[in-house]
Write a protein that holds these residues in place. Sequence first.
Motif, PDB file in Angstrom:
ATOM      1  N   ARG A 144       0.837  -1.194   0.000  1.00 43.32           N
ATOM      2  CA  ARG A 144       0.000   0.000   0.000  1.00 43.32           C
ATOM      3  C   ARG A 144       0.874   1.247   0.000  1.00 43.32           C
ATOM      4  O   ARG A 144       1.917   1.272   0.625  1.00 43.32           O
ATOM      5  N   TYR A 173       0.481   5.390   0.922  1.00 41.63           N
ATOM      6  CA  TYR A 173      -0.432   6.300   1.604  1.00 41.63           C
ATOM      7  C   TYR A 173       0.317   7.525   2.102  1.00 41.63           C
ATOM      8  O   TYR A 173       1.530   7.518   2.232  1.00 41.63           O
ATOM      9  N   LYS A 189       0.939   9.844   5.210  1.00 38.03           N
ATOM     10  CA  LYS A 189       0.810   9.870   6.669  1.00 38.03           C
ATOM     11  C   LYS A 189       0.462  11.274   7.151  1.00 38.03           C
ATOM     12  O   LYS A 189      -0.275  11.439   8.111  1.00 38.03           O
ATOM     13  N   SER A 247      10.511   1.489   9.593  1.00 40.52           N
ATOM     14  CA  SER A 247      10.079   0.869  10.845  1.00 40.52           C
ATOM     15  C   SER A 247       9.434  -0.478  10.537  1.00 40.52           C
ATOM     16  O   SER A 247       8.710  -0.623   9.549  1.00 40.52           O
ATOM     17  N   PHE A 255       6.856  -3.235  10.789  1.00 38.40           N
ATOM     18  CA  PHE A 255       5.425  -3.241  11.087  1.00 38.40           C
ATOM     19  C   PHE A 255       5.023  -4.553  11.757  1.00 38.40           C
ATOM     20  O   PHE A 255       4.353  -4.560  12.768  1.00 38.40           O
ATOM     21  N   SER A 274       6.770  -7.444   7.324  1.00 40.39           N
ATOM     22  CA  SER A 274       6.508  -6.208   6.589  1.00 40.39           C
ATOM     23  C   SER A 274       7.097  -5.001   7.306  1.00 40.39           C
ATOM     24  O   SER A 274       7.270  -5.002   8.521  1.00 40.39           O
ATOM     25  N   TYR A 275       7.424  -4.005   6.503  1.00 39.26           N
ATOM     26  CA  TYR A 275       8.045  -2.771   6.981  1.00 39.26           C
ATOM     27  C   TYR A 275       7.285  -1.587   6.421  1.00 39.26           C
ATOM     28  O   TYR A 275       6.796  -1.617   5.287  1.00 39.26           O
ATOM     29  N   GLU A 276       7.235  -0.532   7.213  1.00 35.47           N
ATOM     30  CA  GLU A 276       6.733   0.739   6.727  1.00 35.47           C
ATOM     31  C   GLU A 276       7.940   1.602   6.407  1.00 35.47           C
ATOM     32  O   GLU A 276       8.851   1.748   7.226  1.00 35.47           O
ATOM     33  N   ALA A 278       8.684   5.464   5.295  1.00 38.77           N
ATOM     34  CA  ALA A 278       8.075   6.794   5.178  1.00 38.77           C
ATOM     35  C   ALA A 278       9.135   7.765   4.663  1.00 38.77           C
ATOM     36  O   ALA A 278      10.240   7.826   5.190  1.00 38.77           O
ATOM     37  N   ALA A 308       4.232   7.448   2.617  1.00 39.84           N
ATOM     38  CA  ALA A 308       4.659   6.169   3.171  1.00 39.84           C
ATOM     39  C   ALA A 308       4.166   5.013   2.320  1.00 39.84           C
ATOM     40  O   ALA A 308       3.268   5.157   1.492  1.00 39.84           O
ATOM     41  N   GLY A 309       4.795   3.872   2.572  1.00 36.79           N
ATOM     42  CA  GLY A 309       4.389   2.647   1.910  1.00 36.79           C
ATOM     43  C   GLY A 309       4.590   1.484   2.847  1.00 36.79           C
ATOM     44  O   GLY A 309       5.491   1.495   3.694  1.00 36.79           O
ATOM     45  N   LEU A 310       3.751   0.479   2.697  1.00 33.90           N
ATOM     46  CA  LEU A 310       3.881  -0.748   3.461  1.00 33.90           C
ATOM     47  C   LEU A 310       4.416  -1.804   2.508  1.00 33.90           C
ATOM     48  O   LEU A 310       3.805  -2.076   1.463  1.00 33.90           O
TER      49      LEU A 310
END
Length: 181
Positions: free
Chosen positions: A31, A33, A35, A65, A67, A71-73, A75, A97-99
Amino acid sequence: MTDSTNNENQVPETAAQNQPQQPQAHFELMRVYVKDSSIETPSSPACFTRQLKPEIKVEFDPKISKFNDDSYEVALRITATCKQENDTLFVCEVNQAGLFLTRGIPAPALEYLLCVTAPTVLFPYAREFVSNLVNRASFPPLNLAPINFDALFRVRKQRQAQAAHAAAQQAAPAANEEPQA
């Protein structure tokens, strides 16, 4: 005719086929998005009554970071500050940001993917968002130049290696010194 089994087309089982398969490396954007985003225009409306000859300063700061287990976020915060003489015309900040899903990726490759590939994927989204915010604030479009995250990563790794080497050299003479009685 007689029934016979044709063994020529059969593949013999090997030890490799009997072992469980290693999970394949997998990196996927789940995803994209925003923030946070903001634009401030502290000099408006006075700044719109004069000819603009602005100085623009762009800063960016990627943050990674974890998650969950796989998975990692990532930003990417971009701050664009536009000044003319002593006046700040606008400050635009976008935290895009992206996941990212990561499975079976060794640590060095994972670091590269999160520090280079992920920000490279996110940057066009952030760039468009910054341009739209600035334009909606009634300023000329701001088109950010592309960023070479690969080159920045290599410079950072080189600096880390140099710092580690310098620290090791400083520690080596201290370890060789004998305590005086």
